[in-house]
Design an enzyme around this catalytic site. Structure first.
Site, mmCIF file in Angstrom:
data_model
loop_
_atom_site.group_PDB
_atom_site.id
_atom_site.type_symbol
_atom_site.label_atom_id
_atom_site.label_comp_id
_atom_site.label_asym_id
_atom_site.label_seq_id
_atom_site.Cartn_x
_atom_site.Cartn_y
_atom_site.Cartn_z
ATOM 1 N N ASP A 87 0.832 -1.207 0.000
ATOM 2 C CA ASP A 87 0.000 0.000 0.000
ATOM 3 C C ASP A 87 0.867 1.258 0.000
ATOM 4 N N CYS A 90 17.588 -5.780 -22.568
ATOM 5 C CA CYS A 90 16.570 -6.758 -23.003
ATOM 6 C C CYS A 90 16.575 -6.909 -24.538
ATOM 7 N N CYS A 135 14.794 -9.580 -26.864
ATOM 8 C CA CYS A 135 14.255 -10.679 -26.042
ATOM 9 C C CYS A 135 12.823 -10.366 -25.605
ATOM 10 N N CYS A 166 9.763 -13.175 -21.436
ATOM 11 C CA CYS A 166 8.854 -12.995 -20.290
ATOM 12 C C CYS A 166 7.438 -12.741 -20.784
ATOM 13 N N CYS A 207 4.041 -15.288 -20.103
ATOM 14 C CA CYS A 207 2.919 -14.967 -19.209
ATOM 15 C C CYS A 207 1.612 -15.535 -19.758
ATOM 16 N N CYS A 266 -2.389 -9.851 -13.977
ATOM 17 C CA CYS A 266 -1.245 -10.560 -13.380
ATOM 18 C C CYS A 266 -1.740 -11.620 -12.380
ATOM 19 N N CYS A 318 3.300 -15.587 -8.350
ATOM 20 C CA CYS A 318 3.612 -16.324 -9.573
ATOM 21 C C CYS A 318 4.970 -15.816 -10.049
ATOM 22 N N CYS A 375 12.984 -15.397 -17.785
ATOM 23 C CA CYS A 375 13.960 -14.328 -18.060
ATOM 24 C C CYS A 375 15.375 -14.901 -18.139
HETATM 25 C C1 B12 Z 1 2.029 -2.756 -6.288
HETATM 26 C C2 B12 Z 1 3.111 -3.807 -6.456
HETATM 27 C C3 B12 Z 1 2.776 -4.981 -7.103
HETATM 28 C C4 B12 Z 1 1.417 -5.201 -7.757
HETATM 29 C C5 B12 Z 1 1.364 -4.413 -9.059
HETATM 30 C C6 B12 Z 1 2.636 -4.515 -9.874
HETATM 31 C C7 B12 Z 1 2.974 -3.313 -10.759
HETATM 32 N N1 B12 Z 1 2.176 -2.924 -11.693
HETATM 33 O O1 B12 Z 1 4.025 -2.731 -10.565
HETATM 34 C C8 B12 Z 1 1.361 -6.763 -7.942
HETATM 35 C C9 B12 Z 1 0.624 -7.347 -6.759
HETATM 36 C C10 B12 Z 1 0.734 -7.280 -9.218
HETATM 37 C C11 B12 Z 1 2.852 -7.090 -7.844
HETATM 38 C C12 B12 Z 1 3.387 -8.264 -8.335
HETATM 39 C C13 B12 Z 1 4.726 -8.593 -8.219
HETATM 40 N N2 B12 Z 1 5.683 -7.929 -7.545
HETATM 41 CO CO1 B12 Z 1 5.420 -6.200 -6.768
HETATM 42 N N3 B12 Z 1 5.345 -4.478 -5.994
HETATM 43 C C14 B12 Z 1 4.425 -3.582 -5.961
HETATM 44 C C15 B12 Z 1 4.948 -2.306 -5.269
HETATM 45 C C16 B12 Z 1 4.361 -2.233 -3.846
HETATM 46 C C17 B12 Z 1 4.653 -1.011 -6.048
HETATM 47 C C18 B12 Z 1 4.960 -1.112 -7.550
HETATM 48 C C19 B12 Z 1 4.362 0.047 -8.263
HETATM 49 O O2 B12 Z 1 4.497 1.174 -7.846
HETATM 50 N N4 B12 Z 1 3.672 -0.222 -9.364
HETATM 51 C C20 B12 Z 1 2.995 0.785 -10.138
HETATM 52 C C21 B12 Z 1 3.521 0.911 -11.585
HETATM 53 C C22 B12 Z 1 3.080 2.268 -12.156
HETATM 54 O O3 B12 Z 1 4.905 0.903 -11.559
HETATM 55 P P1 B12 Z 1 5.872 0.108 -12.531
HETATM 56 O O4 B12 Z 1 5.573 -1.284 -12.845
HETATM 57 O O5 B12 Z 1 7.204 0.414 -11.976
HETATM 58 O O6 B12 Z 1 5.534 0.877 -13.875
HETATM 59 C C23 B12 Z 1 6.525 1.483 -14.622
HETATM 60 C C24 B12 Z 1 6.790 0.769 -15.906
HETATM 61 O O7 B12 Z 1 5.572 0.359 -16.478
HETATM 62 C C25 B12 Z 1 7.489 1.879 -16.613
HETATM 63 N N5 B12 Z 1 7.373 1.919 -18.035
HETATM 64 C C26 B12 Z 1 6.307 2.156 -18.776
HETATM 65 N N6 B12 Z 1 6.647 2.151 -20.059
HETATM 66 C C27 B12 Z 1 7.970 1.935 -20.131
HETATM 67 C C28 B12 Z 1 8.823 1.848 -21.223
HETATM 68 C C29 B12 Z 1 10.170 1.608 -20.966
HETATM 69 C C30 B12 Z 1 11.091 1.525 -22.131
HETATM 70 C C31 B12 Z 1 10.655 1.451 -19.636
HETATM 71 C C32 B12 Z 1 12.085 1.169 -19.334
HETATM 72 C C33 B12 Z 1 9.759 1.515 -18.574
HETATM 73 C C34 B12 Z 1 8.429 1.771 -18.845
HETATM 74 O O8 B12 Z 1 6.968 3.123 -16.132
HETATM 75 C C35 B12 Z 1 6.102 2.852 -15.078
HETATM 76 C C36 B12 Z 1 6.308 3.911 -14.022
HETATM 77 O O9 B12 Z 1 5.185 4.615 -13.986
HETATM 78 C C37 B12 Z 1 6.495 -2.568 -5.270
HETATM 79 C C38 B12 Z 1 7.241 -2.019 -4.045
HETATM 80 C C39 B12 Z 1 7.546 -0.548 -4.226
HETATM 81 N N7 B12 Z 1 7.328 0.235 -3.225
HETATM 82 O O10 B12 Z 1 8.010 -0.138 -5.298
HETATM 83 C C40 B12 Z 1 6.581 -4.107 -5.378
HETATM 84 C C41 B12 Z 1 7.718 -4.692 -6.200
HETATM 85 C C42 B12 Z 1 7.812 -3.907 -7.492
HETATM 86 N N8 B12 Z 1 7.256 -6.024 -6.503
HETATM 87 C C43 B12 Z 1 8.201 -6.890 -6.600
HETATM 88 C C44 B12 Z 1 8.034 -8.235 -7.008
HETATM 89 C C45 B12 Z 1 9.251 -9.145 -6.888
HETATM 90 C C46 B12 Z 1 6.817 -8.687 -7.479
HETATM 91 C C47 B12 Z 1 6.506 -10.093 -8.014
HETATM 92 C C48 B12 Z 1 7.598 -10.765 -8.828
HETATM 93 C C49 B12 Z 1 6.141 -10.993 -6.838
HETATM 94 C C50 B12 Z 1 5.769 -12.398 -7.277
HETATM 95 N N9 B12 Z 1 6.682 -13.306 -7.363
HETATM 96 O O11 B12 Z 1 4.637 -12.650 -7.506
HETATM 97 C C51 B12 Z 1 5.293 -9.784 -8.908
HETATM 98 C C52 B12 Z 1 5.840 -9.257 -10.254
HETATM 99 C C53 B12 Z 1 5.106 -9.378 -11.474
HETATM 100 C C54 B12 Z 1 5.727 -8.431 -12.523
HETATM 101 N N10 B12 Z 1 5.986 -8.916 -13.727
HETATM 102 O O12 B12 Z 1 5.963 -7.262 -12.232
HETATM 103 C C55 B12 Z 1 9.544 -6.271 -6.252
HETATM 104 C C56 B12 Z 1 10.395 -6.073 -7.505
HETATM 105 C C57 B12 Z 1 11.862 -6.422 -7.306
HETATM 106 C C58 B12 Z 1 12.610 -6.278 -8.609
HETATM 107 N N11 B12 Z 1 13.766 -6.899 -8.697
HETATM 108 O O13 B12 Z 1 12.166 -5.616 -9.503
HETATM 109 C C59 B12 Z 1 9.102 -4.942 -5.520
HETATM 110 C C60 B12 Z 1 10.049 -3.776 -5.702
HETATM 111 C C61 B12 Z 1 8.925 -5.315 -4.017
HETATM 112 C C62 B12 Z 1 10.228 -5.419 -3.263
HETATM 113 N N12 B12 Z 1 10.219 -5.005 -2.004
HETATM 114 O O14 B12 Z 1 11.246 -5.864 -3.718
HETATM 115 N N13 B12 Z 1 3.564 -6.092 -7.263
#
Ligand code: B12
Length: 305
Positions: free
Chosen positions: A110, A166, A169, A172, A176, A192, A217, A224
């Site tokens: 949260d 990447c 590649c 991933c 999914c 997801c 999952c 990867c």
């Molecule tokens: C909410 C959350 C979730 C949610 C939503 C995930 C999501 N959409 O990010 C759910 C429950 C689904 C989830 C799942 C998982 N999570 Co999570 N999650 C979080 C949390 C609390 C916040 C992430 C967040 O802010 N998401 C919101 C979106 C907007 O952010 P984003 O994905 O970074 O989006 C960016 C990209 O899309 C990017 N983007 C868009 N277009 C483009 C284009 C390019 C070229 C690039 C480079 C980027 C890019 O810009 C966006 C930024 O706005 C973080 C902890 C934290 N405080 O950061 C952990 C975190 C991200 N989760 C983590 C993990 C490990 C997972 C899982 C693997 C767990 C599992 N085994 O099931 C899965 C991952 C699935 C996946 N493929 O991501 C780790 C990631 C570690 C790492 N090495 O990256 C974190 C950091 C937790 C931790 N303490 O380590 N998670």
């Protein structure tokens, strides 16, 4: 120097990767109303974000391959040993002793988790965001659990970003089974499977695909190539050693008939304290479906890395 002492403390608390990032806003963070967009909302005089990664590649159970046992993830299991926040606390305490402010980002899902940790880690030079949206480190793959501190200490921050490796590649995204990565780099949260296992709406097809997964999952991570070397042969870090010593009893805990018998109180006192964010009713539902899948011989979706 302040940063040397922080690195020393990080080593002694089992942090594997450490970086310093400028505390400017994350203007590319998609969730517009979130306070994660700007570290200064949490600490008005913020200067630096300290990002820490702990390698969790060794946190697996052999029983995950056995449909009679519930399967989770490395991140989930990491909750048994560390809250990623804990190793950060001595660093935050040290900064405060030195007269600085320090706000620790907790690992909840949260708004208490006040940093967009993947974006902060990229800025701190720990790696790049892969097409699965996770941080990839050349050394640790995606298997770094991340944590962070926002501070007003002005530490020399990283200025060189890792190039995105990447390239063509797409494994991933193809792996999914829920189509949650239809758009590269952007995870569609609603699709997801990790998310579906935490909430009320569990799509019909997910019930078969999940097999024995009762929480989380890792299909995209298993596909990867940057994780390949970690899947069969994880690095021998302090965490991995601690894990091997402690985990046998917990492996048995995940025997599905045992999980199915857990009362809400027992769940809260054991798995519920892991910051997994899964309410009992949904966890219990997942266990019953996994049992049904086992009975019907449905193995769920596997990956072939
Ligand atoms: C909410 C959350 C979730 C949610 C939503 C995930 C999501 N959409 O990010 C759910 C429950 C689904 C989830 C799942 C998982 N999570 Co999570 N999650 C979080 C949390 C609390 C916040 C992430 C967040 O802010 N998401 C919101 C979106 C907007 O952010 P984003 O994905 O970074 O989006 C960016 C990209 O899309 C990017 N983007 C868009 N277009 C483009 C284009 C390019 C070229 C690039 C480079 C980027 C890019 O810009 C966006 C930024 O706005 C973080 C902890 C934290 N405080 O950061 C952990 C975190 C991200 N989760 C983590 C993990 C490990 C997972 C899982 C693997 C767990 C599992 N085994 O099931 C899965 C991952 C699935 C996946 N493929 O991501 C780790 C990631 C570690 C790492 N090495 O990256 C974190 C950091 C937790 C931790 N303490 O380590 N998670």
């Amino acid at each position: 120097m302040l940063s040397d002492e922080i690195s020393r403390l990080a080593d002694s608390t089992g942090i594997d990767a450490l970086g310093f990032a400028e505390a400017s806003p994350f203007s590319n963070y998609a969730l517009r109303d979130s306070r994660r967009r700007d570290p200064k909302i949490s600490l008005p005089n913020a200067k630096t974000i300290i990002v820490a990664g702990i390698y969790i590649g060794g946190l697996t159970f052999p029983a995950w391959e056995n449909p009679k046992y519930g399967r989770t993830s490395r991140l989930y299991l990491s909750g048994f040993f560390l809250d990623v926040v804990k190793p950060l606390e001595p660093i935050a305490a040290y900064l405060r002793e030195e007269g600085f402010q320090a706000v620790v980002c907790d690992s909840s899902s949260d708004e208490g988790s006040i940093l967009p940790l993947k974006l902060a880690a990229v800025r701190a030079g720990l790696g790049w965001q892969g097409k699965h949206s996770l941080l990839i480190s050349r050394k640790y793959g995606t298997f770094l659990a991340l944590g962070g501190i926002i501070t007003d200490a002005d530490l020399a921050h990283n200025t060189e970003l890792e190039p995105n490796r990447c390239r063509e590649c797409d494994r991933c995204r193809q792996a999914c089974p829920m189509g949650a990565l239809d758009q590269p780099y952007v995870l569609d949260r609603k699709k997801c499977l990790s998310n579906s296992l935490q909430v009320e709406e569990l799509p019909e097809e997910a019930r078969v695909i999940m097999g024995n997964r009762v929480a989380d999952c890792e299909i995209c991570q298993e596909a990867c190539p940057w994780n390949k070397k970690h899947l069969g042969n994880p690095l021998d870090t302090a965490m991995t050693k601690k894990f091997q010593r402690q985990m046998k009893a917990w492996e048995e805990f995940f025997y599905l008939p045992h999980l199915a018998e857990l009362s809400e109180k027992e769940y809260i006192e054991t798995l519920g304290r892991l910051n997994t964010g899964i309410p009992y009713e949904f966890f219990h539902r997942n266990v019953l479906i996994a049992l049904e899948n086992e009975k019907r011989g449905r193995k769920g979706r596997q990956t072939n890395p």
